[in-house]
Write a protein that holds these residues in place. Structure first.
Motif, PDB file in Angstrom:
ATOM      1  N   SER A   2       3.807  -0.258 -11.980  1.00  0.00           N
ATOM      2  CA  SER A   2       3.539   0.020 -10.565  1.00  0.00           C
ATOM      3  C   SER A   2       2.217   0.770 -10.450  1.00  0.00           C
ATOM      4  O   SER A   2       1.827   1.509 -11.353  1.00  0.00           O
ATOM      5  CB  SER A   2       4.673   0.830  -9.934  1.00  0.00           C
ATOM      6  N   LYS A  17       7.202  -0.410  -3.737  1.00  0.00           N
ATOM      7  CA  LYS A  17       7.893   0.054  -4.937  1.00  0.00           C
ATOM      8  C   LYS A  17       9.204   0.739  -4.579  1.00  0.00           C
ATOM      9  O   LYS A  17      10.249   0.487  -5.195  1.00  0.00           O
ATOM     10  CB  LYS A  17       6.992   1.019  -5.716  1.00  0.00           C
ATOM     11  N   HIS A  41       5.671  -3.639   5.338  1.00  0.00           N
ATOM     12  CA  HIS A  41       6.160  -3.399   3.980  1.00  0.00           C
ATOM     13  C   HIS A  41       7.532  -4.030   3.758  1.00  0.00           C
ATOM     14  O   HIS A  41       7.790  -4.595   2.686  1.00  0.00           O
ATOM     15  CB  HIS A  41       6.225  -1.897   3.702  1.00  0.00           C
ATOM     16  N   GLY A  51       1.340  -0.365  -4.692  1.00  0.00           N
ATOM     17  CA  GLY A  51       1.642   0.399  -3.487  1.00  0.00           C
ATOM     18  C   GLY A  51       2.999   1.069  -3.573  1.00  0.00           C
ATOM     19  O   GLY A  51       3.978   0.485  -4.073  1.00  0.00           O
ATOM     20  N   GLU A  52       3.093   2.297  -3.091  1.00  0.00           N
ATOM     21  CA  GLU A  52       4.319   3.075  -3.188  1.00  0.00           C
ATOM     22  C   GLU A  52       5.403   2.569  -2.246  1.00  0.00           C
ATOM     23  O   GLU A  52       6.590   2.674  -2.555  1.00  0.00           O
ATOM     24  CB  GLU A  52       4.020   4.546  -2.882  1.00  0.00           C
ATOM     25  N   LYS A  53       5.022   2.025  -1.099  1.00  0.00           N
ATOM     26  CA  LYS A  53       6.017   1.604  -0.120  1.00  0.00           C
ATOM     27  C   LYS A  53       6.879   0.461  -0.638  1.00  0.00           C
ATOM     28  O   LYS A  53       8.112   0.500  -0.563  1.00  0.00           O
ATOM     29  CB  LYS A  53       5.325   1.200   1.183  1.00  0.00           C
ATOM     30  N   SER A  79      -0.178   3.134  -7.663  1.00  0.00           N
ATOM     31  CA  SER A  79      -0.203   3.920  -6.435  1.00  0.00           C
ATOM     32  C   SER A  79      -1.634   4.361  -6.157  1.00  0.00           C
ATOM     33  O   SER A  79      -2.541   4.143  -6.969  1.00  0.00           O
ATOM     34  CB  SER A  79       0.716   5.134  -6.550  1.00  0.00           C
ATOM     35  N   GLY A  80      -1.832   4.984  -5.002  1.00  0.00           N
ATOM     36  CA  GLY A  80      -3.174   5.416  -4.621  1.00  0.00           C
ATOM     37  C   GLY A  80      -4.054   4.283  -4.144  1.00  0.00           C
ATOM     38  O   GLY A  80      -5.280   4.363  -4.252  1.00  0.00           O
ATOM     39  N   SER A  99       0.845  -1.191   0.000  1.00  0.00           N
ATOM     40  CA  SER A  99       0.000   0.000   0.000  1.00  0.00           C
ATOM     41  C   SER A  99       0.881   1.243   0.000  1.00  0.00           C
ATOM     42  O   SER A  99       2.116   1.150  -0.089  1.00  0.00           O
ATOM     43  CB  SER A  99      -0.940   0.012   1.214  1.00  0.00           C
ATOM     44  N   ASP A 100       0.255   2.410   0.106  1.00  0.00           N
ATOM     45  CA  ASP A 100       0.981   3.680   0.095  1.00  0.00           C
ATOM     46  C   ASP A 100       1.262   4.220   1.486  1.00  0.00           C
ATOM     47  O   ASP A 100       2.022   5.181   1.630  1.00  0.00           O
ATOM     48  CB  ASP A 100       0.177   4.745  -0.675  1.00  0.00           C
ATOM     49  N   THR A 139       4.427  -3.833  -8.917  1.00  0.00           N
ATOM     50  CA  THR A 139       4.197  -3.446  -7.528  1.00  0.00           C
ATOM     51  C   THR A 139       2.853  -2.738  -7.391  1.00  0.00           C
ATOM     52  O   THR A 139       2.468  -1.947  -8.251  1.00  0.00           O
ATOM     53  CB  THR A 139       5.307  -2.527  -7.005  1.00  0.00           C
TER      54      THR A 139
END
Length: 288
Positions: free
Chosen positions: A143, A129, A101, A125-127, A145-146, A92-93, A123
């Motif tokens: 990837s 990634k 993570h 989620g930003e974490k 996000s959000g 997740s982000d 991926t």
């Protein structure tokens, strides 16, 4: 005698200034820790409220994923070892949730090494990634996000699955996620999704009465979306639970620090008062 008293007064004035500065620093630190404690307690309450909703979404997704597992168990499709594997790592982000993570990132790196580098990465989620970019930037193909702000839904997941299908045909697709075990634990797990060719060649496919030419393709695409939905729902519940535990531990640590700084502040204040009394008595004695 007067010169000696003046020097003592000067030293005492400097000592008082240092003591007052120390008291002010302790007071400011104590105030900031109390503010942090309020924030962590609020975040714990919010996470506890969201956990019930996350667990309901997770339970609902497990029902659909169970049907996929039974289908693959009955048909027994085989994966191809020589073909390239697509690893979809779900996270997740958001942060402030412990090691959730980093654990899934370590699992992805281990699986990548087991495949001897014959894999591509996606991926969610930003974490995750940000962590995988440090070691496998060349293998990252896509990837998202959000995600992870709310419990996942099938519409959101279907859009993700459509973008993944645009990458091309992969014989083997593995989805890595954090499986919810209990309110205090989670573990990295994976789903396997088979391509349409593997489903068509499955020895147990004759057990089902299937109609249409693109049935295997439809089953493969639906299984991918269904597995991503289950992975995101499991990961969301694990994340909320981990955040609640992290905020609970942070609140306890803040409480311990508040007690320590309160004792330190009281002792320092008593020392300042004692020093002031000593200075007054010393000054009075020097005038006699």
């Amino acid at each position: 005698m007067f010169r000696l008293g003046a020097s003592q007064v000067a030293r005492s004035a400097g000592a008082q200034a240092r003591n007052y500065a120390t008291l002010r620093e302790i007071e400011m630190r104590l105030k900031s820790i109390k503010n942090i404690e309020k924030i962590t307690k609020t975040m714990k309450i919010v996470a506890s409220t969201r956990l019930n909703k996350a667990q309901r979404a997770m339970t609902a997704s497990r029902v659909f994923n169970k049907s996929d597992s039974e289908f693959y168990h009955n048909t027994e499709p085989e994966s191809t070892d020589d073909s390239k594997t697509l690893l979809v790592v779900v996270s997740s982000d958001k942060g402030l949730c412990g090691s959730i993570h980093s654990q899934i990132s370590k699992a992805a790196r281990r699986r990548f090494e087991e495949l001897k580098g014959n894999a591509d990465l996606v991926t969610v989620g930003e974490k995750v990634k940000a962590q995988l970019l440090r070691t496998h930037a060349d293998n990252l193909k896509l990837s998202f996000s959000g995600v992870g702000k709310e419990a996942p839904n099938f519409y959101e997941v279907s859009l993700i699955a459509d973008e993944i299908n645009k990458l091309g045909q992969y014989e083997n697709i593995e989805i890595l996620y954090n499986k919810f075990v209990s309110g205090v634990s989670f573990e990295p797990s994976q789903f396997s999704v088979f391509a349409a060719d593997a489903i068509e060649k499955a020895p147990g496919l004759s057990k089902y009465e299937l109609e249409g030419e693109d049935t295997a393709t439809t089953l493969s695409e639906f299984s991918l979306a269904n597995s991503i939905l289950s992975a995101m729902a499991e990961g969301y519940a694990s994340e909320i639970s981990a955040r609640r535990n992290a905020m609970d531990n942070a609140s306890k640590n803040a409480g311990d620090m508040i007690n320590s700084y309160t004792i330190l502040y009281n002792r320092s204040r008593q020392a300042v008062i004692t020093n002031e009394l000593v200075d007054i008595i010393t000054g009075a004695s020097s005038l006699d």
